[in-house]
Design an enzyme around this catalytic site. Structure first.
Site, PDB file in Angstrom:
ATOM      1  N   ARG A   4       2.071  20.574 -20.648  1.00  0.00           N
ATOM      2  CA  ARG A   4       2.738  21.840 -20.013  1.00  0.00           C
ATOM      3  C   ARG A   4       4.327  21.465 -20.081  1.00  0.00           C
ATOM      4  O   ARG A   4       4.948  20.664 -19.572  1.00  0.00           O
ATOM      5  CB  ARG A   4       2.499  21.708 -18.604  1.00  0.00           C
ATOM      6  CG  ARG A   4       2.927  22.796 -17.799  1.00  0.00           C
ATOM      7  CD  ARG A   4       2.236  22.841 -16.494  1.00  0.00           C
ATOM      8  NE  ARG A   4       2.747  23.965 -15.520  1.00  0.00           N
ATOM      9  CZ  ARG A   4       3.753  23.898 -14.445  1.00  0.00           C
ATOM     10  NH1 ARG A   4       4.001  22.962 -14.152  1.00  0.00           N
ATOM     11  NH2 ARG A   4       3.863  25.011 -13.916  1.00  0.00           N
TER      12      ARG A   4
ATOM     13  N   ASN B 247       6.393  29.103 -12.510  1.00  0.00           N
ATOM     14  CA  ASN B 247       5.921  28.000 -11.691  1.00  0.00           C
ATOM     15  C   ASN B 247       6.223  28.154 -10.214  1.00  0.00           C
ATOM     16  O   ASN B 247       7.119  28.722  -9.913  1.00  0.00           O
ATOM     17  CB  ASN B 247       7.135  26.788 -12.211  1.00  0.00           C
ATOM     18  CG  ASN B 247       6.878  25.652 -11.669  1.00  0.00           C
ATOM     19  OD1 ASN B 247       5.923  24.711 -11.650  1.00  0.00           O
ATOM     20  ND2 ASN B 247       7.764  25.312 -10.580  1.00  0.00           N
ATOM     21  N   GLU B 248       5.353  27.669  -9.486  1.00  0.00           N
ATOM     22  CA  GLU B 248       5.446  27.948  -8.162  1.00  0.00           C
ATOM     23  C   GLU B 248       5.864  28.861  -7.595  1.00  0.00           C
ATOM     24  O   GLU B 248       7.147  28.976  -6.865  1.00  0.00           O
ATOM     25  CB  GLU B 248       6.015  26.622  -7.684  1.00  0.00           C
ATOM     26  CG  GLU B 248       5.460  25.055  -8.024  1.00  0.00           C
ATOM     27  CD  GLU B 248       6.068  23.916  -7.511  1.00  0.00           C
ATOM     28  OE1 GLU B 248       7.095  23.981  -6.907  1.00  0.00           O
ATOM     29  OE2 GLU B 248       5.627  22.968  -7.907  1.00  0.00           O
TER      30      GLU B 248
ATOM     31  N   HIS C 115      -0.740  22.670  -7.118  1.00  0.00           N
ATOM     32  CA  HIS C 115       0.091  21.464  -7.439  1.00  0.00           C
ATOM     33  C   HIS C 115      -0.356  20.655  -6.270  1.00  0.00           C
ATOM     34  O   HIS C 115       0.035  21.047  -5.025  1.00  0.00           O
ATOM     35  CB  HIS C 115       1.365  21.944  -7.493  1.00  0.00           C
ATOM     36  CG  HIS C 115       1.840  22.794  -8.870  1.00  0.00           C
ATOM     37  ND1 HIS C 115       2.962  23.045  -9.361  1.00  0.00           N
ATOM     38  CD2 HIS C 115       0.936  23.160  -9.771  1.00  0.00           C
ATOM     39  CE1 HIS C 115       3.114  23.952 -10.190  1.00  0.00           C
ATOM     40  NE2 HIS C 115       1.741  23.711 -10.471  1.00  0.00           N
TER      41      HIS C 115
ATOM     42  N   TYR D  69       0.635  17.666  -4.209  1.00  0.00           N
ATOM     43  CA  TYR D  69       1.647  16.659  -3.630  1.00  0.00           C
ATOM     44  C   TYR D  69       1.138  16.229  -2.108  1.00  0.00           C
ATOM     45  O   TYR D  69       0.177  15.871  -1.869  1.00  0.00           O
ATOM     46  CB  TYR D  69       2.952  17.139  -3.770  1.00  0.00           C
ATOM     47  CG  TYR D  69       3.543  17.385  -5.201  1.00  0.00           C
ATOM     48  CD1 TYR D  69       3.771  16.317  -5.880  1.00  0.00           C
ATOM     49  CD2 TYR D  69       3.515  18.482  -5.723  1.00  0.00           C
ATOM     50  CE1 TYR D  69       4.018  16.075  -7.502  1.00  0.00           C
ATOM     51  CE2 TYR D  69       3.827  18.575  -7.099  1.00  0.00           C
ATOM     52  CZ  TYR D  69       4.314  17.760  -8.038  1.00  0.00           C
ATOM     53  OH  TYR D  69       4.434  17.624  -9.306  1.00  0.00           O
TER      54      TYR D  69
ATOM     55  N   GLU E  35       0.001  20.046 -11.512  1.00  0.00           N
ATOM     56  CA  GLU E  35       0.974  19.181 -11.270  1.00  0.00           C
ATOM     57  C   GLU E  35       0.459  18.303 -10.033  1.00  0.00           C
ATOM     58  O   GLU E  35      -0.296  18.717  -9.121  1.00  0.00           O
ATOM     59  CB  GLU E  35       2.159  19.640 -10.657  1.00  0.00           C
ATOM     60  CG  GLU E  35       3.293  20.607 -11.627  1.00  0.00           C
ATOM     61  CD  GLU E  35       4.607  20.976 -11.231  1.00  0.00           C
ATOM     62  OE1 GLU E  35       5.137  20.201  -9.957  1.00  0.00           O
ATOM     63  OE2 GLU E  35       5.169  21.740 -11.465  1.00  0.00           O
TER      64      GLU E  35
ATOM     65  N   TRP F 171       2.653  15.289 -13.271  1.00  0.00           N
ATOM     66  CA  TRP F 171       4.198  15.653 -13.378  1.00  0.00           C
ATOM     67  C   TRP F 171       5.095  14.174 -12.933  1.00  0.00           C
ATOM     68  O   TRP F 171       4.692  13.495 -12.186  1.00  0.00           O
ATOM     69  CB  TRP F 171       4.837  16.325 -12.144  1.00  0.00           C
ATOM     70  CG  TRP F 171       6.228  16.749 -12.165  1.00  0.00           C
ATOM     71  CD1 TRP F 171       7.253  15.934 -11.903  1.00  0.00           C
ATOM     72  CD2 TRP F 171       6.801  17.795 -12.761  1.00  0.00           C
ATOM     73  NE1 TRP F 171       8.586  16.630 -12.095  1.00  0.00           N
ATOM     74  CE2 TRP F 171       8.277  17.632 -12.637  1.00  0.00           C
ATOM     75  CE3 TRP F 171       6.264  18.890 -13.442  1.00  0.00           C
ATOM     76  CZ2 TRP F 171       9.063  18.758 -13.300  1.00  0.00           C
ATOM     77  CZ3 TRP F 171       7.112  20.019 -13.754  1.00  0.00           C
ATOM     78  CH2 TRP F 171       8.476  19.668 -13.727  1.00  0.00           C
TER      79      TRP F 171
END
Length: 449
Positions: free
Chosen positions: A79, A156-157, A223, A225, A252, A281
């Protein structure tokens, strides 16, 4: 005259039916990647499961050797961070063409994303998805004809933790604009809430967004996290997309983060067990206090960090699980070698058993995740069966890489089609989610066939 009119009418009806048939075919039927029943297929109709990393190209455009280095560690996709020019230096069509060629030369599927949308509504200077579409249309010449090798990640985001309520409408409009502009690529869309979708906005609107795409060729990206620090949260979120037959990838994730400690082991194991793509990531060059997310130090593939070792070489990691997209053809292989001659007086080989090692990989109040490693003995085996006993009211709620049954407190796990045959000393793993207290590891038995 009547016969001629009848023939004309029949011909017209056939033409009309043909036109209708053509009209209902997917616009991207032969162009490149497609989505079917929640599965991403490459241009040959073969399921493709992303196993790769993110690379911050827009901030480090001179690091073009990273593509070959990422490939050398086993990845099948990358990516690539791009900029529309609104927040960072713009990546023009010539640069994007070069990036795509670097991906293709290294047999990597190229996921291209615009980073300038990050945290819109909360982050100063962030741009809208509409503005991201403007960028994609401005570099259309670089993307034309690349549907077999390129996936477009619109932005992105695209929303922070504020003003994200319009995510579905804005995403739908962005997809519609790209399709109207002639883009038949698979489109990837990121979740709001800095990509983590703690509000479940993407999850709850994914079906309507997917249906709004005239090509039905949209993939959703979460994503993971700090929000995803337990196995239960990870399996629940990803499992809802699987149940709905909506395509989902982990676009991610990391082994640590400033907002908490994500459960990367479960992300990797659940993704592998359920054929869900992931893109960690990130390769190198992180700053701002998250340097620990670098997979290699100083863009040097020979200096893997602990995170790099985990994602590339660990269980369910890239090297173990990645498979190239078939659009690149058959990968080169070493020439076959003849097996050593056998002594006709030797006894025929046979199974000499197997062992099973049980361990708890994670736990939380009211639940736990377990993993069992099955290892063949001194001879190859064709299949295996593992058993153990549940204690203290434990229950098994989910499993992968094995067919698992429970009778009373007795658990029986049998291999599935792809992991029963093991060479002498070779191992495979299967996992499960349990309810209750994990307790101490039970005694396991393993029977080979």
């Amino acid at each position: 005259m009547r016969t001629r009119l009848l023939a004309t009418a029949v011909a017209g009806l056939l033409a009309l039916l043909a036109a209708v048939f053509v009209a209902v075919q997917p616009a991207n039927a032969a162009a490149g990647f497609t989505v079917r029943d929640g599965v991403l297929l490459d241009a040959n109709g073969t399921p493709f499961v992303m196993r790769g990393v993110n690379h911050a190209h827009t901030w480090y455009p001179q690091q073009t050797g990273s593509f070959a280095d990422i490939k050398s560690l086993g990845a099948n996709a990358v990516r690539v961070v791009l900029s529309s020019g609104d927040r960072w230096t713009r990546n023009d069509a010539a640069d994007v063409t070069n990036v795509i060629n670097l991906c293709k030369n290294n047999r990597l599927i190229c996921v291209l994303e615009v980073h300038d949308t990050t945290g819109y509504g909360e982050q100063s200077g962030a741009i809208t998805l509409d503005r991201a579409v403007d960028y994609w249309t401005s570099i259309a010449s670089a993307l034309a004809g690349q549907e077999r090798y390129v996936i477009i990640n619109i932005g992105n985001e695209p929303y922070g933790n504020q003003n994200y309520g319009s995510w579905a409408a804005d995403t739908t409009r962005a997809i519609s604009r790209l399709r109207a502009a002639g883009f038949d690529h698979t489109i990837m869309v990121d979740a709001p809430n800095w990509g983590q979708d703690w509000s479940n906005t993407m999850r709850d609107n994914a079906a309507s967004v997917f249906t709004s795409d005239p090509d039905r060729n949209t993939v959703f990206s979460i994503h993971m996290y700090g929000v995803y620090d337990t196995a239960a949260e990870i399996s629940d979120y990803l499992g809802r997309f699987r149940s709905a037959k909506l395509p989902i990838v982990v676009g991610e994730f990391g082994h640590n983060h400033s907002d908490g400690n994500p459960d990367e082991d479960t992300i990797l194991s659940y993704a592998q067990a359920n054929n869900i793509g992931y893109l960690g990531w990130s390769w190198s060059g992180n700053g701002g206090g998250v340097e620990y997310l670098d997979m290699v130090t100083g863009f040097d593939k020979n200096q893997l960090t602990s995170w790099g070792q985990r994602i590339f070489n660990g269980a369910n990691g890239i090297r173990q699980t990645a498979r190239e997209a078939t659009v690149f053809g058959t990968p080169p292989t070493d020439p076959p070698t003849d097996p050593p001659p056998t002594d006709p007086t030797d006894p025929p080989p046979g199974p000499t058993g197997c062992t099973a090692a049980y361990r708890v990989t994670n736990s939380w109040p009211g639940g736990f995740q377990g993993e069992v490693t099955v290892t063949a003995g001194s001879a190859a085996i064709r299949g295996w069966t593992v058993g153990w006993t549940l204690t203290g009211g434990q229950q098994i709620t989910q499993s992968w890489n094995a067919t698992l049954t429970v009778s009373g407190s007795a658990v029986t796990a049998r291999n599935v089609s792809y992991n029963g045959s093991l060479g002498a000393g070779a191992s495979t793993t299967f996992g499960f989610i349990g309810a209750g207290n994990p307790g101490s590891a039970p005694t396991t038995n393993c029977t080979a066939s």
